[in-house]
Design a protein around this motif. Structure first.
Motif, PDB file in Angstrom:
ATOM      1  N   PRO A  11      -0.583  17.217   5.080  1.00  0.00           N
ATOM      2  CA  PRO A  11       0.310  16.132   4.713  1.00  0.00           C
ATOM      3  C   PRO A  11       1.009  15.135   5.401  1.00  0.00           C
ATOM      4  O   PRO A  11       1.561  14.229   4.662  1.00  0.00           O
ATOM      5  CB  PRO A  11       1.312  17.699   4.368  1.00  0.00           C
ATOM      6  N   HIS A  12       0.338  15.275   6.774  1.00  0.00           N
ATOM      7  CA  HIS A  12       1.116  13.925   7.929  1.00  0.00           C
ATOM      8  C   HIS A  12       0.301  12.322   7.602  1.00  0.00           C
ATOM      9  O   HIS A  12       0.984  12.198   8.298  1.00  0.00           O
ATOM     10  CB  HIS A  12       1.747  14.282   7.748  1.00  0.00           C
ATOM     11  N   ARG A  13      -1.492  13.216   7.367  1.00  0.00           N
ATOM     12  CA  ARG A  13      -2.065  12.502   7.734  1.00  0.00           C
ATOM     13  C   ARG A  13      -2.354  10.760   7.478  1.00  0.00           C
ATOM     14  O   ARG A  13      -2.528   9.689   7.845  1.00  0.00           O
ATOM     15  CB  ARG A  13      -3.651  12.710   7.553  1.00  0.00           C
ATOM     16  N   ARG A  14      -1.844  10.910   6.079  1.00  0.00           N
ATOM     17  CA  ARG A  14      -1.968   9.641   5.826  1.00  0.00           C
ATOM     18  C   ARG A  14      -1.132   8.565   5.918  1.00  0.00           C
ATOM     19  O   ARG A  14      -1.332   7.023   5.888  1.00  0.00           O
ATOM     20  CB  ARG A  14      -2.403   9.495   4.300  1.00  0.00           C
ATOM     21  N   GLU A  15      -0.191   8.676   6.039  1.00  0.00           N
ATOM     22  CA  GLU A  15       1.539   8.075   6.615  1.00  0.00           C
ATOM     23  C   GLU A  15       1.060   8.049   7.844  1.00  0.00           C
ATOM     24  O   GLU A  15       1.367   6.542   8.466  1.00  0.00           O
ATOM     25  CB  GLU A  15       2.616   8.733   5.981  1.00  0.00           C
ATOM     26  N   LEU A  16       0.197   9.012   8.465  1.00  0.00           N
ATOM     27  CA  LEU A  16       0.501   8.459   9.731  1.00  0.00           C
ATOM     28  C   LEU A  16       0.031   7.600   9.894  1.00  0.00           C
ATOM     29  O   LEU A  16      -0.386   6.149  11.110  1.00  0.00           O
ATOM     30  CB  LEU A  16       0.137   9.754  10.941  1.00  0.00           C
ATOM     31  N   HIS A  17      -1.411   7.226   9.597  1.00  0.00           N
ATOM     32  CA  HIS A  17      -3.093   6.263   9.361  1.00  0.00           C
ATOM     33  C   HIS A  17      -2.311   5.230   9.227  1.00  0.00           C
ATOM     34  O   HIS A  17      -2.405   4.139   9.742  1.00  0.00           O
ATOM     35  CB  HIS A  17      -3.330   6.673   8.199  1.00  0.00           C
ATOM     36  N   VAL A  18      -1.373   5.124   7.820  1.00  0.00           N
ATOM     37  CA  VAL A  18      -0.656   3.618   7.798  1.00  0.00           C
ATOM     38  C   VAL A  18       0.507   3.637   8.756  1.00  0.00           C
ATOM     39  O   VAL A  18       0.777   2.180   9.093  1.00  0.00           O
ATOM     40  CB  VAL A  18      -0.354   3.834   6.445  1.00  0.00           C
ATOM     41  N   HIS A  19       1.176   3.944   9.302  1.00  0.00           N
ATOM     42  CA  HIS A  19       1.990   4.012  10.379  1.00  0.00           C
ATOM     43  C   HIS A  19       1.522   3.470  11.767  1.00  0.00           C
ATOM     44  O   HIS A  19       1.824   2.159  12.301  1.00  0.00           O
ATOM     45  CB  HIS A  19       2.638   5.511  11.191  1.00  0.00           C
ATOM     46  N   CYS A  20       0.126   4.157  12.050  1.00  0.00           N
ATOM     47  CA  CYS A  20      -0.919   2.988  13.119  1.00  0.00           C
ATOM     48  C   CYS A  20      -1.457   2.047  13.074  1.00  0.00           C
ATOM     49  O   CYS A  20      -1.691   1.170  13.598  1.00  0.00           O
ATOM     50  CB  CYS A  20      -2.123   4.520  13.411  1.00  0.00           C
ATOM     51  N   TYR A  21      -1.917   1.948  11.488  1.00  0.00           N
ATOM     52  CA  TYR A  21      -2.222   0.068  11.365  1.00  0.00           C
ATOM     53  C   TYR A  21      -0.979  -0.473  11.297  1.00  0.00           C
ATOM     54  O   TYR A  21      -1.110  -2.107  11.219  1.00  0.00           O
ATOM     55  CB  TYR A  21      -2.392   0.300   9.321  1.00  0.00           C
ATOM     56  N   ARG A  22       0.528   0.000  11.032  1.00  0.00           N
ATOM     57  CA  ARG A  22       1.537  -1.388  10.849  1.00  0.00           C
ATOM     58  C   ARG A  22       1.511  -1.766  12.415  1.00  0.00           C
ATOM     59  O   ARG A  22       1.393  -2.915  12.536  1.00  0.00           O
ATOM     60  CB  ARG A  22       2.726  -0.738  10.339  1.00  0.00           C
ATOM     61  N   MET A  23       1.571  -0.535  13.396  1.00  0.00           N
ATOM     62  CA  MET A  23       1.460  -0.839  14.462  1.00  0.00           C
ATOM     63  C   MET A  23       0.677  -1.939  15.658  1.00  0.00           C
ATOM     64  O   MET A  23       0.611  -2.594  16.666  1.00  0.00           O
ATOM     65  CB  MET A  23       1.951   0.439  15.450  1.00  0.00           C
ATOM     66  N   LEU A  24      -0.154  -1.632  15.091  1.00  0.00           N
ATOM     67  CA  LEU A  24      -1.752  -1.873  15.412  1.00  0.00           C
ATOM     68  C   LEU A  24      -2.785  -3.216  15.098  1.00  0.00           C
ATOM     69  O   LEU A  24      -3.160  -4.290  15.735  1.00  0.00           O
ATOM     70  CB  LEU A  24      -2.937  -1.040  16.176  1.00  0.00           C
ATOM     71  N   GLY A  25      -2.319  -3.414  13.573  1.00  0.00           N
ATOM     72  CA  GLY A  25      -2.791  -4.378  12.249  1.00  0.00           C
ATOM     73  C   GLY A  25      -4.375  -4.357  12.867  1.00  0.00           C
ATOM     74  O   GLY A  25      -4.612  -5.790  11.968  1.00  0.00           O
ATOM     75  N   SER A  26      -4.795  -3.302  12.668  1.00  0.00           N
ATOM     76  CA  SER A  26      -5.932  -2.821  12.506  1.00  0.00           C
ATOM     77  C   SER A  26      -6.569  -2.105  11.882  1.00  0.00           C
ATOM     78  O   SER A  26      -5.910  -0.682  12.469  1.00  0.00           O
ATOM     79  CB  SER A  26      -7.131  -3.760  14.000  1.00  0.00           C
ATOM     80  N   LEU A  27      -7.142  -1.700  11.216  1.00  0.00           N
ATOM     81  CA  LEU A  27      -7.556  -0.229  10.316  1.00  0.00           C
ATOM     82  C   LEU A  27      -8.522   0.029  11.222  1.00  0.00           C
ATOM     83  O   LEU A  27      -7.918   1.230  11.867  1.00  0.00           O
ATOM     84  CB  LEU A  27      -8.262  -0.540   9.239  1.00  0.00           C
ATOM     85  N   GLN A  28      -9.782  -0.591  12.182  1.00  0.00           N
ATOM     86  CA  GLN A  28     -10.590   0.435  13.129  1.00  0.00           C
ATOM     87  C   GLN A  28      -9.348   0.908  14.313  1.00  0.00           C
ATOM     88  O   GLN A  28      -9.942   1.971  14.773  1.00  0.00           O
ATOM     89  CB  GLN A  28     -11.742  -0.871  14.022  1.00  0.00           C
ATOM     90  N   ASP A  29      -9.035  -0.091  15.153  1.00  0.00           N
ATOM     91  CA  ASP A  29      -7.715   1.019  16.114  1.00  0.00           C
ATOM     92  C   ASP A  29      -7.320   1.857  15.021  1.00  0.00           C
ATOM     93  O   ASP A  29      -6.970   2.663  15.961  1.00  0.00           O
ATOM     94  CB  ASP A  29      -6.508  -0.002  16.547  1.00  0.00           C
ATOM     95  N   ALA A  30      -6.883   2.056  14.466  1.00  0.00           N
ATOM     96  CA  ALA A  30      -5.676   3.080  13.483  1.00  0.00           C
ATOM     97  C   ALA A  30      -6.300   3.973  13.295  1.00  0.00           C
ATOM     98  O   ALA A  30      -5.575   5.271  13.733  1.00  0.00           O
ATOM     99  CB  ALA A  30      -4.888   1.906  12.678  1.00  0.00           C
TER     100      ALA A  30
END
Length: 344
Positions: A33-52
């Motif tokens: 249930p938290h996977r997608r929002e965690l993915h977006v959180h990592c993207y905000r933090m890193l600015g890179s989809l691959q890194d996220a």
């Protein structure tokens, strides 16, 4: 994902117990249930989809391995955010981030840029990945709307912050976690969190004025249609008429930035005068209009991905930023590497 009937009716405590005993389905029921929002959180933090994506997988692995140490003082969601945030901080310190690249239009020499780009690792986020990622209600202290906090301008601005200031601002002002929760996540004191937040707010320059045309609105559609007509035909005057005076053109990972309409005019004139023409296929990224560009040649190869930032002005809606990414990102948008030849 279809729920496992053996885990559907279990409580969180039951799922944790089963997962600690090695039940992978129970662990997935806890974390999915938290996977997608965690993915977006990592993207905000890193600015890179691959890194996220890489950090998200690292986060879930760390959670699986560390479940025995989960004491239940915070929710599973908060615990996962703690792991993800600290993994993102480690990634921010890594020297393996995507590096700047040379100009890649043969026979089209670039005009002198206004300045060098600061975030060559920036990548766009396909809107398709946002489904279900922003459904969780934000905390009461959140200061940004979800759409604003995912815009390219905001994500780019975040990347200029020192890592811990970035983490604090995202956790507090974007997600709305309380200061005490953030202090626990970062092994810091509430006072240190408040100090970092003040510095981050003072540094962060970008704030939306709330006048971006609504996605899919007639206003957005009219501007997008005019842009496609102008760009595909190489009509420089028509294109410039759609830009704000302070338009920003960038092209990560190529570190060239053109600020203001005159600088943008030099760049687009160079491209159009070369005879280079493209056909544009619409998509969306970061909640913004985007286009895959295909060279108008017999083989019709992909040549890039354009993302537009739209802004309302006293004289009508205009394009305030044009960000061009390389064509290697198109598969993430479900777009092909080539199109049938123009006119066939």
């Amino acid at each position: 994902m279809t729920a496992d009937p053996t885990t559907t009716d279990l409580t969180t405590a039951d799922l944790i117990t089963r997962a600690r005993d090695g039940d992978g389905e129970a662990f997935r029921a806890l974390t999915e249930p938290h996977r997608r929002e965690l993915h977006v959180h990592c993207y905000r933090m890193l600015g890179s989809l691959q890194d996220a994506e890489d950090v998200l997988q690292d986060t879930l692995l760390a959670a699986w391995q560390g479940l025995g140490g989960f004491e239940g003082r915070a929710s599973v969601r908060t615990w996962l955010y703690r792991i993800a945030t600290n993994r993102c901080l480690n990634a921010r310190r890594s020297a393996n981030r995507r590096r700047a690249r040379e100009w890649d239009m043969p026979g089209v020499p670039p005009p002198e840029p206004t300045r060098r780009g600061e975030v060559p690792w920036l990548e766009p986020l396909p809107d398709a990945l946002l489904d279900g990622a922003t459904d969780t209600p934000l905390g009461p202290e959140a200061r940004y709307e979800q759409t604003e906090s995912l815009s390219l301008a905001f994500v780019t601005a975040l990347q200029t912050l020192p890592p811990r200031q970035l983490a604090v601002l995202v956790l507090r002002d974007v997600l709305g976690f309380h200061a005490a929760e953030v202090a626990e996540m970062l092994d810091a004191t509430p006072g240190a969190v408040d100090s970092a937040l003040k510095r981050a707010r003072a540094t962060l320059k970008h704030r939306s004025d709330g006048t971006t045309p609504a996605p899919g609105s007639p206003s957005e559609q009219a501007l997008v249609t005019a842009f496609v007509r102008a760009y595909e035909s190489g009509d420089l005057d028509a294109l410039l008429a759609l830009l704000t005076d302070d338009v920003l053109v960038s092209m990560p990972p190529i570190p060239l930035t053109y600020a203001g309409r005159p600088a943008a005019a030099r760049l687009f004139a160079t491209i159009f005068d070369s005879g280079r023409r493209v056909d544009l296929v619409p998509t969306r990224a970061n909640g913004q209009p985007a286009f895959a560009a295909y060279l108008r040649t017999p083989t019709h190869p992909a040549s890039g991905l354009f993302v537009l930032t739209l802004t309302a002005t006293p004289t009508g809606d205009r394009i305030s930023a044009f960000t061009r990414f390389d064509e290697t990102l198109l598969p993430r948008f479900g777009l092909p590497p080539t199109l049938p030849a123009h006119g066939t």
